[in-house]
Design a protein around this motif. Sequence first.
Motif, PDB file in Angstrom:
ATOM      1  N   LYS A 100      20.241 -21.510 -39.930  1.00 53.04           N
ATOM      2  CA  LYS A 100      19.105 -22.239 -39.403  1.00 53.04           C
ATOM      3  C   LYS A 100      17.557 -20.582 -40.948  1.00 53.04           C
ATOM      4  O   LYS A 100      17.331 -19.293 -39.723  1.00 53.04           O
ATOM      5  N   CYS A 108       7.611 -22.718 -46.353  1.00 54.33           N
ATOM      6  CA  CYS A 108       6.550 -22.676 -45.734  1.00 54.33           C
ATOM      7  C   CYS A 108       5.226 -21.952 -47.313  1.00 54.33           C
ATOM      8  O   CYS A 108       6.199 -20.699 -47.663  1.00 54.33           O
ATOM      9  N   GLU A 113       1.666 -23.494 -41.606  1.00 53.50           N
ATOM     10  CA  GLU A 113       2.722 -24.453 -41.779  1.00 53.50           C
ATOM     11  C   GLU A 113       3.971 -23.149 -40.617  1.00 53.50           C
ATOM     12  O   GLU A 113       4.727 -23.982 -40.476  1.00 53.50           O
ATOM     13  N   ALA A 143       4.238 -23.624 -37.080  1.00 49.42           N
ATOM     14  CA  ALA A 143       4.335 -24.514 -36.750  1.00 49.42           C
ATOM     15  C   ALA A 143       6.598 -24.845 -36.592  1.00 49.42           C
ATOM     16  O   ALA A 143       6.657 -25.128 -35.799  1.00 49.42           O
ATOM     17  N   SER A 144       6.711 -24.202 -37.744  1.00 49.94           N
ATOM     18  CA  SER A 144       7.614 -24.544 -38.238  1.00 49.94           C
ATOM     19  C   SER A 144       9.266 -23.502 -37.369  1.00 49.94           C
ATOM     20  O   SER A 144       9.895 -23.478 -36.914  1.00 49.94           O
ATOM     21  N   THR A 187       8.663 -23.015 -34.467  1.00 50.84           N
ATOM     22  CA  THR A 187       8.955 -23.348 -32.594  1.00 50.84           C
ATOM     23  C   THR A 187       9.330 -25.296 -33.144  1.00 50.84           C
ATOM     24  O   THR A 187      10.504 -25.531 -32.314  1.00 50.84           O
ATOM     25  N   SER A 188       8.967 -26.278 -34.004  1.00 56.38           N
ATOM     26  CA  SER A 188       9.705 -27.162 -34.778  1.00 56.38           C
ATOM     27  C   SER A 188      10.946 -26.768 -35.132  1.00 56.38           C
ATOM     28  O   SER A 188      12.273 -27.756 -34.960  1.00 56.38           O
ATOM     29  N   PHE A 189      11.291 -25.468 -35.802  1.00 59.10           N
ATOM     30  CA  PHE A 189      13.196 -25.620 -36.705  1.00 59.10           C
ATOM     31  C   PHE A 189      14.015 -24.793 -35.731  1.00 59.10           C
ATOM     32  O   PHE A 189      14.723 -24.364 -35.845  1.00 59.10           O
ATOM     33  N   SER A 190      12.819 -23.552 -34.382  1.00 53.78           N
ATOM     34  CA  SER A 190      13.501 -22.498 -34.687  1.00 53.78           C
ATOM     35  C   SER A 190      14.915 -21.546 -35.537  1.00 53.78           C
ATOM     36  O   SER A 190      15.785 -21.671 -35.227  1.00 53.78           O
ATOM     37  N   HIS A 248       8.495 -17.109 -30.254  1.00 57.01           N
ATOM     38  CA  HIS A 248       9.666 -18.665 -30.051  1.00 57.01           C
ATOM     39  C   HIS A 248      10.567 -18.098 -30.866  1.00 57.01           C
ATOM     40  O   HIS A 248      11.797 -18.707 -29.595  1.00 57.01           O
TER      41      HIS A 248
END
Length: 135
Positions: free
Chosen positions: A3, A31, A36, A39-40, A42-45, A70
């Motif tokens: 990722k 992003c 953005e 937020a990414s 935390t959501s995408f790791s 994170h």
Amino acid sequence: GLKLLLVDEMPAVVERLSECFKEFGFDVVGCTSQVEAIASLTSFSPQLVILDLSLNRCLPVAVLKAALHHVPTAIILGTTTGQYAEADAADRHAVARELGVQSILRKPLDLAPLAQLVLESALRLTVPEQESSAS
């Protein structure tokens, strides 16, 4: 795939690099702002982050701190423009390194060295370092 989070205020840069790294087999999220990016994180790791160190003309400290919190094991590569790289570069880069940035690349980005650095980082993430045994 690994990722990869790409953060740059220029959508064209994010788009071009996203396409390039998707071809290498990375799972990419792009992003163009600190909000953005946070937020990414935390959501995408992401395992790897390419971060514009002069995002909206200032060091994105909030993004770097969020990354440390994170995704503490992520490898962070910074990019910087010549425009902002001179006057306060040493201070900004020192702060960036204290906040986890492992390498800093100068814009305009030459794709070959960037790709090499990303692939070397990916290798470090996927191949555990060999422990030197005392036997």
